[in-house]
Design an enzyme around this catalytic site. Structure first.
Site, PDB file in Angstrom:
ATOM      1  N   GLN A 123       0.854  -1.183   0.000  1.00 32.48           N
ATOM      2  CA  GLN A 123       0.000   0.000   0.000  1.00 32.48           C
ATOM      3  C   GLN A 123       0.895   1.241   0.000  1.00 32.48           C
ATOM      4  O   GLN A 123       1.613   1.488   0.960  1.00 32.48           O
ATOM      5  CB  GLN A 123      -0.855  -0.066   1.267  1.00 32.48           C
ATOM      6  CG  GLN A 123      -1.728   1.109   1.512  1.00 32.48           C
ATOM      7  CD  GLN A 123      -2.385   0.998   2.895  1.00 32.48           C
ATOM      8  OE1 GLN A 123      -2.717  -0.088   3.346  1.00 32.48           O
ATOM      9  NE2 GLN A 123      -2.543   2.109   3.564  1.00 32.48           N
ATOM     10  N   GLY A 124       0.896   1.981  -1.130  1.00 37.47           N
ATOM     11  CA  GLY A 124       1.794   3.132  -1.256  1.00 37.47           C
ATOM     12  C   GLY A 124       1.099   4.421  -0.858  1.00 37.47           C
ATOM     13  O   GLY A 124       0.487   5.097  -1.694  1.00 37.47           O
ATOM     14  N   SER A 158       5.035  -1.221   3.645  1.00 37.67           N
ATOM     15  CA  SER A 158       5.185  -2.541   4.246  1.00 37.67           C
ATOM     16  C   SER A 158       5.069  -3.605   3.171  1.00 37.67           C
ATOM     17  O   SER A 158       4.148  -3.573   2.360  1.00 37.67           O
ATOM     18  CB  SER A 158       4.071  -2.696   5.288  1.00 37.67           C
ATOM     19  OG  SER A 158       4.172  -3.925   5.921  1.00 37.67           O
ATOM     20  N   GLU A 241      -9.155  -0.997   8.119  1.00 41.81           N
ATOM     21  CA  GLU A 241      -7.772  -1.271   8.511  1.00 41.81           C
ATOM     22  C   GLU A 241      -7.693  -1.595   9.996  1.00 41.81           C
ATOM     23  O   GLU A 241      -6.916  -2.428  10.431  1.00 41.81           O
ATOM     24  CB  GLU A 241      -6.866  -0.076   8.176  1.00 41.81           C
ATOM     25  CG  GLU A 241      -5.401  -0.397   8.422  1.00 41.81           C
ATOM     26  CD  GLU A 241      -4.474   0.687   7.921  1.00 41.81           C
ATOM     27  OE1 GLU A 241      -4.975   1.783   7.613  1.00 41.81           O
ATOM     28  OE2 GLU A 241      -3.262   0.436   7.856  1.00 41.81           O
TER      29      GLU A 241
END
Lengths: 376, 342
Positions: A123-124, A158, A241
């Site tokens: 996830q950028g 990550s 999340e």
């Protein structure tokens, strides 16, 4: 009011326990992210969970989930923690972003690999110049005839070193106000122009990376939702999340606590009255945290789940940092001489008040959005 | 899992809150300690309280009560705290539950339920639990009570209110034994005793929750309207950071209350007591800490008698100490969890 499982949840939980009893030992060995072998073991574990139907269970069945309520995601996290199993793949929020916003073609292309864990995603979001101030990010995706050209840099990504795809938050509309100028793209990580550089954390962990984008071409059909919708999608992801994953994290903190309690009971960890009392006090806080996380799953404000997530994170931070402080003090000299894994875990607890929005930002969100205090 | 209040419970909270607010509006803290109103309700106010069924709420139907769940009682008690109600409803609920658990006769309990017999619980002198006998004991939240029963069934008249931190509730010494009112009570089983204890701790958590949330809401309102340097002080980060952590404490206490209140009626007694000790340990520390922050957020005005801020802090301290503060329960939990063979 009922904190116990409904019959359906109890049956699901029992099924998962029995699956874990049978299969966990074949997969749990060596799972991690600090070597190629550990990453491969992680992938095997995730694929096994997915094949057994325990990944993204809250996603609609049409997309490969099981269409179950959030509480089932929590049960997966909780049971894996209770069995001291490696965590499930942290993809629920990415899956929901794609499932809830992408067009049918994009969904059909990427969801099977994501949910089957045959493809690994990252996830950028964060950038060197946009951490707490995420909406100020500057990675640019310039529109061309057939898609976008991406230039910029992401950090704290990550799993980026081994990811096959990246869900990228980037600026497509530089003329728009900053929250409205963002879009979400699915980027194939093998595209020319992408460079990854590993970040080694203070505790030696190698999970994170920087990702550089130099004239990276992304086809138009990889846009999730519409141009300018990026911030809305990112906010939507926040809903997924936290919540269920918090159950797992709380369970893992419970394991750390239980091990410390067992150490004191057996006499392995000498504890004077002060340490015993501190351990009891943090056990109180940890129990309240787990009740709170359970309540948050089912009793949160549907209009603003993100802000109550901030509140939950602040409570988690309090408990986690105090727990590792007490555990460290119980270890005494062994904390600084000898096996350094416990010290590494303590160091990671200090990151709890930084990652995913710092403690200061979370407090500001709680103060302004939940308490209604004015912006400065 | 169904965690949270249902529609009936939310409606009950609103009606309790409306009555508590109305009763609280008639109580005047005066201009200083010498002219603060007594927490003893007028006959008319007590009649309204009895009419609302509050003293009867937890008593079983065969005892003239309404047989409410612990969650329902906690809903009421949160509102008592929220409005810092100066009337001995909590003391009555605690005393009634003790008598019911010890097998007091139905006719006595029916009088309590109807508001005709006004009783207060007797606690040991350290406020750690119910007094086994009257010697050295304190009648707790005893304004207007005519009798207090010790666990041995002896009934006692009550003396004048003692000087006390809490201005909304009275502590009194038991006096002469009233022989013709004394009761034959049975010794409780371990389960009865633990469940009673869990119930009482849960109500104190509810009162702490109401008290701390009232204080925080008032402090936030103050921070929105009070200006310095040309801005509301609530726009300053230093103020926001304090208030945000206080909301974390309030919401965590609410989660603890819900779990503890559910456990009293749903779990084995020992587990329910454990949950209640955890909740009481958490709420005792959080409640006082939040009320102290409220003093800070109000600034100088919060240190005046005229401001309600000290009333909340006084009430929170009394709730905290009553039936054991965080240190007391942490010590018990440490023995349960950390002793060899545990």
């Amino acid at each position: 009011m009922d904190f116990s499982d409904s019959p359906d949840v109890a049956a699901f939980r029992a099924g998962l326990r029995s699956w874990l009893g049978e299969h966990l030992h074949s997969y749990a060995e060596g799972v991690g992210h600090d070597s190629a072998e550990a990453v491969a073991a992680t992938h095997r574990w995730h694929r096994a969970l997915a094949a057994a139907g325990y990944v993204a269970v809250s996603l609609d069945a049409a997309y490969g989930g099981r269409g179950l309520p959030d509480v089932y995601e929590a049960v997966v996290n909780e049971e894996l923690a209770a069995a001291a199993a490696p965590p499930p793949p942290p993809i629920g929020h990415i899956a929901h972003a794609v499932a809830d916003f992408a067009d049918p073609d994009l969904k059909a292309r990427v969801l099977p690999g994501l949910l089957g864990c045959t493809e690994s995603w990252c996830q950028g979001f964060s950038e060197p110049g946009a951490g707490s101030d995420l909406a100020g990010l500057s990675t640019a995706a310039t529109a061309t005839d057939d898609g976008f050209v991406v230039n910029g840099q992401k950090i704290w990504t990550s799993g980026a070193m081994w990811a096959d795809r990246c869900l990228l938050l980037c600026r497509t509309e530089p003329d728009q106000p900053r929250h409205r100028g963002l879009s979400m793209l699915v980027v194939d990580m093998t595209t020319p122009g992408i460079t990854r550089r590993e970040i080694t954390l203070a505790n030696g962990s190698r999970e994170f990376a920087e990702v550089f984008f130099d004239d990276v071409r992304v086809p138009a059909e990889n846009l999730v939702g519409e141009r300018g919708q990026g911030w809305k999608i990112a906010q939507h992801m926040l809903t997924y999340e936290r919540g269920p994953a918090d159950m797992g994290w709380t369970g893992r903190l419970g394991n750390v606590l239980a091990a410390a309690q067992e150490g004191v009971r057996s006499g392995r960890l000498p504890a004077d009255d002060v340490l015993r009392r501190r351990l009891a006090a943090v056990a109180v806080d940890a129990q309240v945290l787990s009740w709170h996380v359970a309540r948050s799953l089912v009793d949160r404000d549907p209009a603003d789940p993100g802000s109550s997530g901030s509140l939950d994170k602040l409570l988690t931070t309090r408990v986690e940092q105090e727990l590792y402080a007490v555990v460290g003090d119980l270890a005494g000299a062994a904390q600084v001489v000898g096996d350094q894994r416990p010290f590494g875990e303590y160091l990671w607890s200090r990151a709890q008040s930084i990652y995913g929005g710092t403690q200061q930002i979370q407090r500001q969100i709680v103060a302004q959005r939940l308490l209604g205090l004015p912006r400065g | 899992m169904q965690i949270g209040l249902d529609a009936d419970q939310r409606a009950f909270a609103r009606s309790c809150g409306a009555l508590a607010a109305d009763l609280a509006a008639g109580w005047d803290r005066g201009r200083g300690p010498r002219d603060v109103a007594s927490p003893e309700p007028s006959e008319k106010d007590w009649a309204r309280i009895a009419e609302a069924g509050w003293p009867a709420l937890r008593l079983r139907e065969e005892n003239g009560g309404l047989g409410a769940s612990t969650v329902d009682v906690a809903v009421l008690v949160e509102q008592l705290g929220r409005h810092a109600l100066a009337a001995p409803v909590l003391g009555t609920l605690v005393a009634a539950e003790q008598l019911q658990a010890l097998g007091a006769p139905a006719d006595t309990l029916e009088e309590v339920a109807a508001g005709e017999l006004r009783i207060a619980p007797l606690l040991d002198g350290r406020l750690l639990g119910f007094a086994p006998a009257a010697g050295g004991a304190l009648a707790w939240d005893a304004a207007g009570a005519t009798l207090a029963f010790a666990a041995d069934g002896s009934a006692h008249a009550l003396g004048d209110a003692l000087p006390a931190a809490d201005v909304t509730r009275a502590m009194r010494r038991p006096g002469a034994r009233v022989d013709d009112a004394s009761l034959e009570l049975r010794a409780p089983t371990d389960d009865d005793r633990d469940r009673l204890h869990a119930f009482v701790l849960t109500l104190l958590v509810a009162d702490l929750l109401g008290t701390m949330s009232a204080g925080l809401d008032a402090a936030v309102e103050h921070a929105r309207s009070r200006t310095q340097f040309g801005k509301p002080i609530g726009s300053f980060q230093a103020v926001q950071q304090i208030a945000a952590e206080d909301l974390v404490s309030v919401e965590a206490t609410r989660s603890a209350l819900y779990s503890s209140a559910w456990a009293v009626d749903a779990l084995p007694a020992a587990e329910a007591l454990r949950a209640a000790r955890v909740a009481k340990a958490f709420a005792s520390r959080a409640g006082v800490a939040v009320c102290e922050d409220v003093v800070q957020l109000f600034g100088g005005i919060g240190m005046t008698w005229e401001s309600p801020v000290h009333v909340w802090l006084r009430r929170a301290h009394t709730d905290r100490l009553s039936f054991g503060d965080e240190h007391h329960h942490q010590a018990v939990l440490a023995d349960l969890d950390l002793s060899a063979g545990a």
